[in-house]
Each structure stands twice: as C-alpha cells, then as structure tokens.
Design a protein around this motif. Structure first.
Motif, PDB file in Angstrom:
ATOM      1  N   ASN A  34      25.700  61.973  -1.587  1.00  0.00           N
ATOM      2  CA  ASN A  34      24.598  61.375  -0.837  1.00  0.00           C
ATOM      3  C   ASN A  34      24.184  62.262   0.334  1.00  0.00           C
ATOM      4  OD1 ASN A  34      23.611  59.420   1.493  1.00  0.00           O
ATOM      5  ND2 ASN A  34      23.167  58.489  -0.497  1.00  0.00           N
ATOM      6  N   PRO A  38      21.372  65.186  -2.049  1.00  0.00           N
ATOM      7  CA  PRO A  38      20.457  64.090  -2.388  1.00  0.00           C
ATOM      8  C   PRO A  38      19.279  64.557  -3.253  1.00  0.00           C
ATOM      9  CG  PRO A  38      20.191  64.698  -0.090  1.00  0.00           C
ATOM     10  CD  PRO A  38      21.334  65.511  -0.617  1.00  0.00           C
ATOM     11  N   ASP A  39      18.937  65.850  -3.143  1.00  0.00           N
ATOM     12  CA  ASP A  39      17.768  66.325  -3.900  1.00  0.00           C
ATOM     13  C   ASP A  39      18.136  67.305  -5.011  1.00  0.00           C
ATOM     14  OD1 ASP A  39      16.157  64.927  -2.118  1.00  0.00           O
ATOM     15  OD2 ASP A  39      16.334  66.585  -0.662  1.00  0.00           O
ATOM     16  N   ALA A  41      18.597  68.071  -8.410  1.00  0.00           N
ATOM     17  CA  ALA A  41      18.235  67.328  -9.627  1.00  0.00           C
ATOM     18  C   ALA A  41      19.392  67.244 -10.615  1.00  0.00           C
ATOM     19  CB  ALA A  41      17.022  67.983 -10.277  1.00  0.00           C
ATOM     20  N   GLN A  44      21.962  64.669  -9.455  1.00  0.00           N
ATOM     21  CA  GLN A  44      21.431  63.306  -9.517  1.00  0.00           C
ATOM     22  C   GLN A  44      21.230  62.842 -10.960  1.00  0.00           C
ATOM     23  OE1 GLN A  44      21.262  61.239  -7.095  1.00  0.00           O
ATOM     24  NE2 GLN A  44      21.686  62.677  -5.446  1.00  0.00           N
ATOM     25  N   GLU A 222      24.164  56.669  -4.201  1.00  0.00           N
ATOM     26  CA  GLU A 222      22.806  56.121  -4.076  1.00  0.00           C
ATOM     27  C   GLU A 222      22.574  55.447  -2.737  1.00  0.00           C
ATOM     28  OE1 GLU A 222      21.988  55.206  -8.799  1.00  0.00           O
ATOM     29  OE2 GLU A 222      22.540  53.585  -7.473  1.00  0.00           O
TER      30      GLU A 222
END
Ligand code: ASP
Length: 446
Positions: A34, A38-39, A41, A44, A222
């Motif tokens: 987190n 967070p970005d 790809a 995530q 998340e």
C-alpha cells in the motif's frame, strides 16, 4: 501428562501460531504494498488482484462449502440425540434471552462510550464525505417471520438461508424421532456424514495460514492504515467498546456461571483469527462449532443449534459499531438525539440483527435501517465506510465470541458442558484429531 497429550497440544499450538504468524506477515506485506507500490501495475494486478484475491476467495469459499452440510447434519444429529424435547425449547429460549441481553449491553457500551467522549463533535464533514451510501429497504417484521419457514428445503440450502435451514432441521429431526427404526437408520447415516464433515473442517483448517495470509495482505494492500487517521476518534471508540465487551461482559457472565473465562478465551484463539480474517460469522461456523464441541466441551445438541442461530441473529460487535456510529454521525451533522431516539436505536439494532446474516459488511446495511428509523442522514454512513472493513474484522471476532460464549453458558446451565474437556488445555487438538482419524481408518482397526 501423557506423551500423546504433550504431542497433541504442541501440534495445536503450532497451527494457531502458524495462522498468527501468517496473519502478521500478511499485514506487513499488505501495508508495504500500500505504501511502496500503490501504482505498480504488476503488483496490483497480479499479486493483489491476482494471487491474493484468488487464493483468499478460494479459502473463504472452502469454509462456506462446509457450512450448510455441517449445520444440517450436526443439528439433526443434535435434535435426534436430545433426550427430552422440552430441552430443545429451553435451550432455544435461554440462547435467545442471552443473545438479546448481550446485544443490548453491547450497544449500550457503544452509546455510553461515544456520548461520554463526544465523538464526531466538530468533525469536518467536507473532508471525508467523498464516498456515497444508499440504503437498502428494511424487511417488514411480518416478512422476517414469514421467511423463517422454508418453502423449498433445497432452495434454502442453496441460498444458505440459515434460519430456514435451522427450521427445516427442527422439523426433520422431530419426524425422524417419530419414525422408529427407519428414522434411526437415516439418523445414523446423517451422523456418519457429520463425522466426515468434521474431518473436512480439519482439512480446510490446515490450509488456513495461507488463506489468512492472502486475505489480510489484500485487505491491507487496498485499505492502508492511513485511512484510519481522520477517523481515529471513531475507530478507537469502537475498538475500546469492543474490548470492554469482549473482556468485561463475557468474563462477567462466565464468572457468574462458575466458569473460568481465561480458559474460554484461550481456546477461542484460532476461531477468533478465522473470524477476523474472513469478517464473516457465517463462514466461521464450522470452526466455531469445532471449538465449542471438541475444545470447550459443549454437547453437540446445544452447540449445533446455538452456533448457526447465533451467526445469524446475534451480533454483539456489530451492535457496538451501530451505537458508536449513531452518536458519531449525529454529532458530525449537529443533530440532537433524545433519550427516546437512543431507545429506538437499541431496539432497531436488535431487530435488524435478527433478519440479517453474518457476512462481511452487513453491519452497514443494518446501520442504514437504524438511521432511517431515527431520521439520521443515511448518506452519513459514507463517512465511516473507509474504516469499516478493518472494524468489520474486529467486530466479527466479537460476534463469534458471543455465539460461542452463549453456547458454553447454556450448555453449562443444562448440564451439557463436559467440564473435564473444558478444563483440559489439550482437548480438541486439530492435528491430534487427524491422527485419530488416521488410526480409525488404518486397516488394523477395520
Ligand atoms: N461481518 C459481520 C459478521 O459476519 C457482520 C457485520 O458487522 O458486518 O458477523
């Protein structure tokens, strides 16, 4: 202490400790993702939305897979095994009274603590109200009562409608008792299947560390701990009230019943970890049942009835959240609630808990029903959505504790709590049970 016992308790400790270790590892992994990725790809999509999501969901599905057949077989076995039909009515009556009593205490704790602390006063509404929440219509009381009766037993099982399944079991159990030799044959088949299901519970439980890791890692990846910061007052008040109820109310009741609450809390550890990571009392039913029957010594006839009933109608932790949330939102919107409003909140949250199943996030739907009754803005729930998942995990642990505590207390009052097993720290080792199963199945024993 025998060598076998020592081995068993060591193995039991190993599974609980392993779940705990994997849970902490999941928390750290999720928090790191987190904050640091967070970005990214790949992380995530493939890790959080891929591996963690799929494995976590599969674990929850595997628990849910057990619920209906286990409740069905176990409850029918319990009813058939009841020496006296009046005992069933008494058990139900006592359980219901305890459910209501503890729920009222729970919500009163929530209200009392949040009113004393004045939480939500001066809250900056603009800062956090970016999400939205739409209320669901509350079912009428008449509908709740009508829905108790199944119109299609297989349909109720397929939908997992717990109260209807319980009702069907009561009827089938009574019919089996009345059916003489034929009834006995069917009941013994159901009992054997129940034994198989209990062993399946152990198999699923042995996968728990990995499932728990994925669920927790995904949640924290998340959610992020930082979401709590603007809501710290609300969050901590709910946690404090949960703790107060968990330690105060349950210990008090156990002392009155002449039971050592520490033994209960200790033996509930792994069940609480399941409740916390799944955020579902319903999905935890197999584990709660296993703990009550094989570790705490509650008779099957009591546990198989009270646990599924409690998972549906008894939500102490959720009631606490509702009390705190009511005061928080009322203060945040500058709305004064009267003493009568608070009584309506207590009554409504008790009623709302009866008609709703113990699944993740259902507490917010119940809260919307309560708000509609007292005229609080339902969209205010959007303020607390951000921290709800974390609180859901904590309150589910308290909900499940309430179900198990009620089971032990009612079993004790009915003379159906095996005190030797209750006091035995090694009772019900998961791995030891698996060893017994292996012994049962070994050719030499056949
Ligand atoms: N998740 C809770 C339970 O299963 C219900 C809730 O408070 O949302 O018991």
């Amino acid at each position: 202490m025998s060598a076998g016992k020592t081995k068993g308790s060591k193995k039991k400790a190993t599974l609980t400790t392993k779940i705990l270790v994997y849970m902490v590892a999941g928390l750290i992994t999720g928090t790191l993702i987190n904050n640091l990725a967070p970005d990214v790809a790949f992380v995530q999509e493939y890790l959080v939305g891929g591996v963690f999501h799929v494995a976590g969901k599969m674990f929850i599905q595997s628990l849910k897979m057990l619920v209906v057949p286990l409740v069905f077989c176990s409850l029918i076995g319990g009813i058939v095994g009841m020496d006296d039909m009046r005992a069933l009515g008494r058990t139900g009556g006592k359980a219901f009274a305890l459910f209501m009593f503890t729920t009222i205490i729970a919500i009163s704790f929530g209200l009392f603590l949040s009113i004393s602390l004045g939480i939500g006063e001066g809250f900056d509404l603009g800062a956090s109200a970016s999400a939205s929440f739409t209320a669901k219509e509350a079912p009428t009381f008449a509908q709740v009562v009508i829905d108790l009766m199944p119109s299609n037993i297989l349909g109720s099982m397929a939908n997992g409608s717990m109260l209807q399944i319980i009702m069907a079991c009561l009827f089938i159990g009574i019919a089996l008792i009345k059916s003489g030799a034929d009834g006995k044959k069917v009941a013994s088949g159901i009992e054997s299947f129940n034994h198989v299901m209990m062993n399946l519970v152990h198999v699923v439980m042995s996968l728990a560390p990995y499932g728990v890791f994925c669920l927790i890692a995904k949640t924290f990846a998340e959610q992020g701990i930082h979401l709590i910061v603007p809501m710290l007052g609300y969050f901590l008040t709910v946690v404090a009230a949960l703790l107060l109820h968990f330690i105060g109310t349950f210990s008090g009741l156990f002392f009155v019943a002449g039971l050592n609450p520490l033994i209960f809390m200790k033996k509930m550890r792994s069940t609480l970890l399941f409740a916390f990571s799944t955020a579902s009392s319903n999905a935890t039913i197999p584990v709660t049942l296993e703990a009550c029957e094989t570790r705490l010594g509650a008779d099957n006839s009591v546990a198989s009835f009270i646990i599924p009933l409690g998972a549906t109608i008894n939500m102490n932790g959720t009631a606490i959240m509702q009390g705190v949330a009511t005061v928080f939102i009322a203060n945040a919107y500058g709305i004064d609630l009267t003493a009568v409003d608070y009584l309506v909140v207590i009554g409504m949250s008790v009623l709302a808990s009866i008609g709703t199943a113990g699944v993740p996030g259902v507490g917010l739907i119940m809260l919307a029903m309560v708000f509609t009754q007292v005229g609080l803005p339902v969209e205010g729930i959007a303020l607390i959505i951000g921290v709800d998942r974390l609180l859901d995990m904590l309150r589910t642990a308290v909900n499940v504790t309430g179900d198990a505590a009620t089971t032990c207390l009612v079993a004790k009052s009915e003379g159906k709590l095996n005190m030797k097993m209750y006091r035995d720290p090694d009772a019900g080792s998961v791995k030891a049970e698996l060893d017994i199963r292996r012994d049962d199945m070994s050719p030499a024993k056949k």
